[in-house]
Design an enzyme around this catalytic site. Structure first.
Site: not given
Ligand code: DQA
Length: 140
Positions: A17, A9-10, A71
């Site tokens: 970010r 996520p993200n 990751n």
């Protein structure tokens, strides 16, 4: 040889970010550079913000790829399901973190993935993904 890179996520927001922590390069251009650098490899890529989709991708690539670079992002610290999945599949997994998780908040020090992974690379920026790929090349 087939390598799968799976991002949690993200990580679709890399480049925008928290650039002070994660750098200013987006993953698309990095992936392009990796495919150009390792032309003999098939590098498949999957990113999701959803835990179960990451489990599905690990199971799928666990049957297809020779190595998985993972990751899990924030799910590293919370997901028993991702840790269990790595233990269940045959394909070796290298855990990568862009930032040095040990130099950040205490909750980032716990990983449900590390004990199941072949190894972990953290704190070396995007270069950690390249090092993980080279690990799979060197062991083949
Ligand atoms: C991360 C570290 C995690 O703690 C965080 O939740 C992320 C990214 C890293 O690559 O440094 O989203 O996995």
């Amino acid at each position: 040889m087939k390598i799968a890179i799976i991002n949690g996520p993200n990580l679709n927001l890399l480049g925008q970010r928290e650039p002070g922590i994660y750098g200013s390069q987006g993953f698309d251009s990095f992936l392009e550079a990796m495919r150009a650098r390792f032309p003999d490899l098939t590098i498949q890529y999957f990113q999701s913000n959803v835990e179960g989709e990451l489990v599905n991708a690990l199971q799928r690539f666990g049957n297809e790829a020779d190595g998985i670079v993972l990751n899990p992002a924030a799910y590293t610290h919370t997901s028993v399901a991702i840790g269990d999945c790595i233990a269940a599949i045959k394909t070796p997994v290298v855990e990568v973190h862009i930032s040095n998780v040990h130099a950040r908040e205490d909750f980032r020090k716990l990983s449900h993935v590390s004990a199941k992974a072949a190894g972990t690379i953290c704190g070396l920026g995007l270069d950690g993904y390249r090092l993980a790929i080279e690990y799979f090349i060197n062991r083949s």
